[in-house]
Motif scaffolding. Structure first.
Motif, PDB file in Angstrom:
ATOM      1  N   LEU A 210       0.806  -1.208   0.000  1.00  0.00           N
ATOM      2  CA  LEU A 210       0.000   0.000   0.000  1.00  0.00           C
ATOM      3  C   LEU A 210       0.843   1.264   0.000  1.00  0.00           C
ATOM      4  O   LEU A 210       0.306   2.375   0.022  1.00  0.00           O
ATOM      5  CB  LEU A 210      -0.946   0.004   1.212  1.00  0.00           C
ATOM      6  N   GLY A 211       2.155   1.104  -0.044  1.00  0.00           N
ATOM      7  CA  GLY A 211       3.023   2.260  -0.190  1.00  0.00           C
ATOM      8  C   GLY A 211       2.880   2.854  -1.585  1.00  0.00           C
ATOM      9  O   GLY A 211       2.735   2.134  -2.577  1.00  0.00           O
ATOM     10  N   VAL A 212       2.923   4.157  -1.671  1.00  0.00           N
ATOM     11  CA  VAL A 212       2.756   4.818  -2.972  1.00  0.00           C
ATOM     12  C   VAL A 212       4.110   4.857  -3.673  1.00  0.00           C
ATOM     13  O   VAL A 212       4.896   5.799  -3.519  1.00  0.00           O
ATOM     14  CB  VAL A 212       2.172   6.234  -2.818  1.00  0.00           C
ATOM     15  N   ARG A 213       4.381   3.795  -4.432  1.00  0.00           N
ATOM     16  CA  ARG A 213       5.625   3.672  -5.200  1.00  0.00           C
ATOM     17  C   ARG A 213       5.394   2.636  -6.287  1.00  0.00           C
ATOM     18  O   ARG A 213       4.410   1.873  -6.250  1.00  0.00           O
ATOM     19  CB  ARG A 213       6.775   3.240  -4.295  1.00  0.00           C
ATOM     20  N   PRO A 214       6.282   2.564  -7.294  1.00  0.00           N
ATOM     21  CA  PRO A 214       6.127   1.548  -8.339  1.00  0.00           C
ATOM     22  C   PRO A 214       6.176   0.136  -7.759  1.00  0.00           C
ATOM     23  O   PRO A 214       6.941  -0.150  -6.832  1.00  0.00           O
ATOM     24  CB  PRO A 214       7.312   1.814  -9.262  1.00  0.00           C
ATOM     25  N   SER A 215       5.373  -0.728  -8.317  1.00  0.00           N
ATOM     26  CA  SER A 215       5.305  -2.114  -7.854  1.00  0.00           C
ATOM     27  C   SER A 215       6.605  -2.853  -8.135  1.00  0.00           C
ATOM     28  O   SER A 215       7.229  -2.671  -9.181  1.00  0.00           O
ATOM     29  CB  SER A 215       4.148  -2.836  -8.546  1.00  0.00           C
ATOM     30  N   HIS A 216       7.006  -3.712  -7.192  1.00  0.00           N
ATOM     31  CA  HIS A 216       8.196  -4.549  -7.371  1.00  0.00           C
ATOM     32  C   HIS A 216       7.848  -5.881  -8.037  1.00  0.00           C
ATOM     33  O   HIS A 216       8.738  -6.694  -8.286  1.00  0.00           O
ATOM     34  CB  HIS A 216       8.877  -4.810  -6.025  1.00  0.00           C
ATOM     35  N   GLU A 217       6.567  -6.111  -8.289  1.00  0.00           N
ATOM     36  CA  GLU A 217       6.113  -7.298  -9.006  1.00  0.00           C
ATOM     37  C   GLU A 217       5.103  -6.871 -10.063  1.00  0.00           C
ATOM     38  O   GLU A 217       4.201  -6.073  -9.779  1.00  0.00           O
ATOM     39  CB  GLU A 217       5.471  -8.305  -8.050  1.00  0.00           C
ATOM     40  N   VAL A 218       5.270  -7.368 -11.267  1.00  0.00           N
ATOM     41  CA  VAL A 218       4.426  -6.956 -12.393  1.00  0.00           C
ATOM     42  C   VAL A 218       4.038  -8.181 -13.204  1.00  0.00           C
ATOM     43  O   VAL A 218       4.856  -9.090 -13.404  1.00  0.00           O
ATOM     44  CB  VAL A 218       5.171  -5.932 -13.285  1.00  0.00           C
ATOM     45  N   GLU A 219       2.807  -8.181 -13.669  1.00  0.00           N
ATOM     46  CA  GLU A 219       2.321  -9.283 -14.496  1.00  0.00           C
ATOM     47  C   GLU A 219       1.967  -8.763 -15.879  1.00  0.00           C
ATOM     48  O   GLU A 219       1.353  -7.693 -16.021  1.00  0.00           O
ATOM     49  CB  GLU A 219       1.086  -9.917 -13.846  1.00  0.00           C
ATOM     50  N   TYR A 220       2.389  -9.524 -16.884  1.00  0.00           N
ATOM     51  CA  TYR A 220       2.000  -9.256 -18.268  1.00  0.00           C
ATOM     52  C   TYR A 220       1.042 -10.355 -18.700  1.00  0.00           C
ATOM     53  O   TYR A 220       1.305 -11.541 -18.496  1.00  0.00           O
ATOM     54  CB  TYR A 220       3.227  -9.250 -19.178  1.00  0.00           C
ATOM     55  N   LEU A 221      -0.093  -9.958 -19.259  1.00  0.00           N
ATOM     56  CA  LEU A 221      -1.070 -10.917 -19.747  1.00  0.00           C
ATOM     57  C   LEU A 221      -1.473 -10.555 -21.171  1.00  0.00           C
ATOM     58  O   LEU A 221      -1.481  -9.374 -21.549  1.00  0.00           O
ATOM     59  CB  LEU A 221      -2.339 -10.932 -18.889  1.00  0.00           C
ATOM     60  N   LEU A 222      -1.819 -11.561 -21.943  1.00  0.00           N
ATOM     61  CA  LEU A 222      -2.356 -11.359 -23.285  1.00  0.00           C
ATOM     62  C   LEU A 222      -3.576 -12.246 -23.438  1.00  0.00           C
ATOM     63  O   LEU A 222      -3.488 -13.469 -23.282  1.00  0.00           O
ATOM     64  CB  LEU A 222      -1.320 -11.717 -24.358  1.00  0.00           C
TER      65      LEU A 222
END
Length: 368
Positions: free
Chosen positions: A159-171
């Motif tokens: 919930l910290g306001v910063r870029p996520s350290h985990e990201v998902e790409y979906l198609l």
């Protein structure tokens, strides 16, 4: 993604859907699908972490996602997406329309939202991997196609306001027909009252969900007033036309000149928009990208110096505009019918996309 080794479709591990639609069920689902309501059997995915970069590439059964309630995408809308189409040609092959343009735009959108970019080779590899298993979902009837929706989102539980350290790409993919119910027809456009799509320095040039969320109330206002779409004016002066909720706008003048709003950071740089400009200029027509005041456009419609209006985008391709409407005016363009140049542009684009005309611009990419 790993720039030292280009990613290919072979890097995507395949887990087949044990409940994939049968051929008869698939054909039934593809008969007349509402836009974005029918999905194919699989989706492509990849995962990024701050420590390890991109990995875990796979094509897996299409299913609901499991997200932590604290995922950054749910709280801070750290998300971007794209839209492109796969077309079935008469020779049975499957082609994409300018996918490299979508890949570049997604990378630019990702940068604006502080998300890790998806490289062009990764973008294309994910599409090829998905089509390799779901290629039978590319429609063959009429001017239908398989709409492809890449999505990039922050998934870290934080919930910290910063870029996520985990990201998902979906198609994911959806067989689609006409974007507007009833097929190609002139549409009525509501001019937004008191609402703006984007401001200078904002995210207007990024394809991110927040831009569209903000357009939903004025879009509902448009529908409540009998219109199909909403047209936004600039946020600084509330004077110049920018774009529709999801499409770019063009005006055709009586002298043959075509004008469209210039991109200034508040307007999405549409792949179809760029294609229309390139097509018209190749035919020797003058295309001017400049600021267009709403009042000048209204005056041009009234005195006949503006003879056609049309909108363009991946989903609807090219759509004629019949009317501009607000509480204080109702301007009918020419006779309200589809303009000659509008339909010529639409025909020229779709003929290239479906292989009915020579691809003299090198826009189509074969994937199977």
């Amino acid at each position: 993604m790993d720039v030292s080794a280009p990613v290919t479709a072979a890097d995507y591990a395949l887990e087949r859907n044990p409940n994939a639609a049968s051929a008869p069920d698939r054909e039934l689902a593809m008969e007349a699908p509402a836009f974005g309501m029918v999905f194919t059997d699989h989706m492509a995915r990849a995962t990024w972490t701050l420590e390890g970069g991109w990995g875990n590439r796979r094509v897996e059964p299409f299913a609901d996602l499991s997200l932590h309630p604290g995922a950054t995408v749910l709280h801070y809308s750290q998300q971007v997406f794209e839209g492109l189409k796969a077309y079935r040609w008469a020779d049975g092959s499957t082609r994409l329309f300018r996918p490299e343009g979508n890949a570049r735009r997604m990378a630019a959108s990702a940068a604006r939202l502080s998300l890790p970019p998806v490289s062009e080779d990764e973008f294309l590899a994910s599409v090829e991997a998905l089509l390799a298993v779901d290629g039978d979902w590319v429609p063959t009837q009429g001017e239908s196609s398989l709409y492809l929706r890449p999505l990039l989102m922050g998934t870290e539980a934080c919930l910290g306001v910063r870029p996520s350290h985990e990201v998902e790409y979906l198609l994911m993919a959806c067989p689609v027909g006409a974007y507007f119910a009833g097929g190609v027809r002139p549409v009525s456009i509501w001019v937004a009252q008191g609402f703006h799509r984007a401001g200078e320095g904002g995210t207007g040039q990024a394809k991110t969900g927040g831009n569209y969320a903000g357009s939903l109330m004025p879009q509902q206002q448009a529908q409540d007033n009998g219109c199909d779409q909403v047209l936004f004016l600039d946020a600084r002066e509330d004077k110049y036309i920018e774009e529709l909720g999801g499409m770019n706008v063009f005006a055709v003048r009586r002298d043959g000149t075509v004008v469209t709003p210039r991109v200034t950071g508040t307007i999405l740089e549409g792949v179809t928009r760029d294609s229309v400009i390139e097509l018209l200029r190749a035919e020797g027509r003058e295309v001017v990208e400049r600021d267009i005041a709403l009042e000048d456009l209204r005056s041009g419609i009234a005195d006949g110096s503006v003879v056609e209006l049309f909108a363009c985008g991946t989903a609807a391709v090219v759509t004629p505009i019949a009317r501009l409407v607000s509480p204080s005016f109702d301007e009918v363009v020419a006779d309200g019918g589809p303009g000659t140049l509008t339909m010529h542009v639409r025909g020229a684009l779709t003929d290239i996309q479906y292989g009915r005309a020579e691809d003299r611009f090198g826009w189509m990419t074969r994937v199977s």
